[in-house]
Design a protein around this motif. Structure first.
Motif, PDB file in Angstrom:
ATOM      1  N   PHE A   1      -2.377  11.896   9.201  1.00  0.00           N
ATOM      2  CA  PHE A   1      -3.033  12.846   8.324  1.00  0.00           C
ATOM      3  C   PHE A   1      -2.105  13.197   7.165  1.00  0.00           C
ATOM      4  O   PHE A   1      -0.890  13.041   7.260  1.00  0.00           O
ATOM      5  CB  PHE A   1      -3.381  14.117   9.106  1.00  0.00           C
ATOM      6  N   SER A   2      -2.671  13.722   6.107  1.00  0.00           N
ATOM      7  CA  SER A   2      -1.865  14.121   4.959  1.00  0.00           C
ATOM      8  C   SER A   2      -0.845  15.188   5.324  1.00  0.00           C
ATOM      9  O   SER A   2       0.204  15.293   4.707  1.00  0.00           O
ATOM     10  CB  SER A   2      -2.762  14.634   3.841  1.00  0.00           C
ATOM     11  N   SER A   3      -1.154  15.970   6.325  1.00  0.00           N
ATOM     12  CA  SER A   3      -0.263  17.052   6.743  1.00  0.00           C
ATOM     13  C   SER A   3       0.901  16.574   7.609  1.00  0.00           C
ATOM     14  O   SER A   3       1.845  17.321   7.846  1.00  0.00           O
ATOM     15  CB  SER A   3      -1.052  18.103   7.529  1.00  0.00           C
ATOM     16  N   HIS A   4       0.848  15.357   8.067  1.00  0.00           N
ATOM     17  CA  HIS A   4       1.899  14.856   8.945  1.00  0.00           C
ATOM     18  C   HIS A   4       3.191  14.568   8.187  1.00  0.00           C
ATOM     19  O   HIS A   4       3.184  14.277   6.986  1.00  0.00           O
ATOM     20  CB  HIS A   4       1.446  13.573   9.647  1.00  0.00           C
ATOM     21  N   VAL A   5       4.280  14.643   8.922  1.00  0.00           N
ATOM     22  CA  VAL A   5       5.585  14.203   8.443  1.00  0.00           C
ATOM     23  C   VAL A   5       6.001  13.025   9.307  1.00  0.00           C
ATOM     24  O   VAL A   5       5.975  13.112  10.547  1.00  0.00           O
ATOM     25  CB  VAL A   5       6.620  15.332   8.550  1.00  0.00           C
ATOM     26  N   LEU A   6       6.366  11.931   8.681  1.00  0.00           N
ATOM     27  CA  LEU A   6       6.878  10.777   9.413  1.00  0.00           C
ATOM     28  C   LEU A   6       8.353  10.617   9.097  1.00  0.00           C
ATOM     29  O   LEU A   6       8.774  10.835   7.959  1.00  0.00           O
ATOM     30  CB  LEU A   6       6.113   9.505   9.049  1.00  0.00           C
TER      31      LEU A   6
ATOM     32  N   ALA B   1      -2.396   3.190   2.651  1.00  0.00           N
ATOM     33  CA  ALA B   1      -3.520   2.311   2.968  1.00  0.00           C
ATOM     34  C   ALA B   1      -3.244   1.480   4.224  1.00  0.00           C
ATOM     35  O   ALA B   1      -4.172   1.165   4.973  1.00  0.00           O
ATOM     36  CB  ALA B   1      -3.818   1.397   1.798  1.00  0.00           C
ATOM     37  N   GLU B   2      -1.971   1.134   4.425  1.00  0.00           N
ATOM     38  CA  GLU B   2      -1.602   0.316   5.577  1.00  0.00           C
ATOM     39  C   GLU B   2      -1.036   1.144   6.723  1.00  0.00           C
ATOM     40  O   GLU B   2      -0.643   0.580   7.746  1.00  0.00           O
ATOM     41  CB  GLU B   2      -0.576  -0.745   5.151  1.00  0.00           C
ATOM     42  N   SER B   3      -0.987   2.472   6.551  1.00  0.00           N
ATOM     43  CA  SER B   3      -0.406   3.358   7.577  1.00  0.00           C
ATOM     44  C   SER B   3       0.972   2.872   7.993  1.00  0.00           C
ATOM     45  O   SER B   3       1.307   2.846   9.190  1.00  0.00           O
ATOM     46  CB  SER B   3      -1.332   3.438   8.800  1.00  0.00           C
ATOM     47  N   THR B   4       1.755   2.477   7.022  1.00  0.00           N
ATOM     48  CA  THR B   4       3.067   1.894   7.300  1.00  0.00           C
ATOM     49  C   THR B   4       4.158   2.691   6.598  1.00  0.00           C
ATOM     50  O   THR B   4       4.025   3.060   5.436  1.00  0.00           O
ATOM     51  CB  THR B   4       3.112   0.426   6.851  1.00  0.00           C
ATOM     52  N   LEU B   5       5.200   2.915   7.339  1.00  0.00           N
ATOM     53  CA  LEU B   5       6.388   3.625   6.867  1.00  0.00           C
ATOM     54  C   LEU B   5       7.503   2.613   6.671  1.00  0.00           C
ATOM     55  O   LEU B   5       7.620   1.660   7.451  1.00  0.00           O
ATOM     56  CB  LEU B   5       6.799   4.664   7.908  1.00  0.00           C
ATOM     57  N   TYR B   6       8.312   2.830   5.637  1.00  0.00           N
ATOM     58  CA  TYR B   6       9.413   1.913   5.356  1.00  0.00           C
ATOM     59  C   TYR B   6      10.734   2.678   5.247  1.00  0.00           C
ATOM     60  O   TYR B   6      10.752   3.875   4.940  1.00  0.00           O
ATOM     61  CB  TYR B   6       9.171   1.176   4.037  1.00  0.00           C
TER      62      TYR B   6
ATOM     63  N   SER C   1      10.373  -1.467   8.839  1.00  0.00           N
ATOM     64  CA  SER C   1       8.957  -1.120   8.735  1.00  0.00           C
ATOM     65  C   SER C   1       8.518  -0.432  10.018  1.00  0.00           C
ATOM     66  O   SER C   1       9.061  -0.691  11.094  1.00  0.00           O
ATOM     67  CB  SER C   1       8.107  -2.371   8.521  1.00  0.00           C
ATOM     68  N   CYS C   2       7.509   0.401   9.895  1.00  0.00           N
ATOM     69  CA  CYS C   2       6.964   1.111  11.053  1.00  0.00           C
ATOM     70  C   CYS C   2       5.465   1.255  10.841  1.00  0.00           C
ATOM     71  O   CYS C   2       5.035   1.919   9.888  1.00  0.00           O
ATOM     72  CB  CYS C   2       7.632   2.473  11.188  1.00  0.00           C
ATOM     73  N   VAL C   3       4.704   0.614  11.706  1.00  0.00           N
ATOM     74  CA  VAL C   3       3.254   0.760  11.651  1.00  0.00           C
ATOM     75  C   VAL C   3       2.888   1.962  12.509  1.00  0.00           C
ATOM     76  O   VAL C   3       3.193   2.010  13.700  1.00  0.00           O
ATOM     77  CB  VAL C   3       2.542  -0.504  12.149  1.00  0.00           C
ATOM     78  N   ALA C   4       2.234   2.925  11.875  1.00  0.00           N
ATOM     79  CA  ALA C   4       1.927   4.174  12.565  1.00  0.00           C
ATOM     80  C   ALA C   4       0.772   3.998  13.539  1.00  0.00           C
ATOM     81  O   ALA C   4      -0.141   3.206  13.308  1.00  0.00           O
ATOM     82  CB  ALA C   4       1.596   5.250  11.546  1.00  0.00           C
ATOM     83  N   SER C   5       0.825   4.774  14.609  1.00  0.00           N
ATOM     84  CA  SER C   5      -0.266   4.791  15.576  1.00  0.00           C
ATOM     85  C   SER C   5      -1.395   5.630  14.991  1.00  0.00           C
ATOM     86  O   SER C   5      -1.232   6.803  14.706  1.00  0.00           O
ATOM     87  CB  SER C   5       0.226   5.378  16.892  1.00  0.00           C
ATOM     88  N   GLY C   6      -2.546   5.027  14.816  1.00  0.00           N
ATOM     89  CA  GLY C   6      -3.644   5.715  14.172  1.00  0.00           C
ATOM     90  C   GLY C   6      -3.351   5.900  12.691  1.00  0.00           C
ATOM     91  O   GLY C   6      -2.368   5.378  12.171  1.00  0.00           O
ATOM     92  N   ARG C   7      -4.166   6.625  12.009  1.00  0.00           N
ATOM     93  CA  ARG C   7      -3.944   6.880  10.581  1.00  0.00           C
ATOM     94  C   ARG C   7      -3.379   8.291  10.440  1.00  0.00           C
ATOM     95  O   ARG C   7      -4.044   9.263  10.782  1.00  0.00           O
ATOM     96  CB  ARG C   7      -5.258   6.769   9.819  1.00  0.00           C
TER      97      ARG C   7
END
Length: 120
Positions: free
Chosen positions: A27-32, A73-78, A19-25
């Motif tokens: 944007f839709s344009s971002h790539v994680l 919603a949780e700004s979280t990457l898995y 899991s990775c909680v992103a810093s800030g929220r």
């Protein structure tokens, strides 16, 4: 700064979910993306996702075994990692970029990483 978690020790063939909680929220344009690194080697691209559309990208070495996803919603990457191999052992990082790239150079907000160890 991203905050990664979920690493650990697993036997070959096993599974882990990072899991990775992103810093800030983001944007839709971002790539994680997820990268990994072992001592003495460069940081290696693993998988990426377009935050808005959810388009995914994978390194050939993990395709079919790893799945990247996000909870907006949780700004979280898995990163769901199945059928793990000893060569998957590394320190796994997540990061954010304005556009997709397999090089770590455009990415920022790197976290401290989470260690994945795979025993044979």
């Amino acid at each position: 700064q991203m905050v990664e978690s979920g690493g650990g020790l697993v036997q070959a063939g096993g599974s882990l979910r990072l899991s990775c909680v992103a810093s800030g929220r983001p944007f839709s344009s971002h790539v994680l993306a997820w990268f990994r690194q072992t001592p003495g080697k460069e940081r290696e691209f693993v998988a990426a996702i377009r935050w808005g559309y959810g388009t995914t990208y994978y390194a050939d070495s993990v395709k079919g075994r790893f799945t990247i996803s996000r909870d907006k919603a949780e700004s979280t990457l898995y990163l769901q990692m199945n059928s793990l191999k000893p060569e998957d052992a590394a320190l796994y990082y997540c990061a954010k970029a304005n556009s997709y790239d397999t090089s770590p150079t455009p990415y920022r907000d790197w976290g401290q990483g989470t260690q994945v160890t795979v025993s044979s």
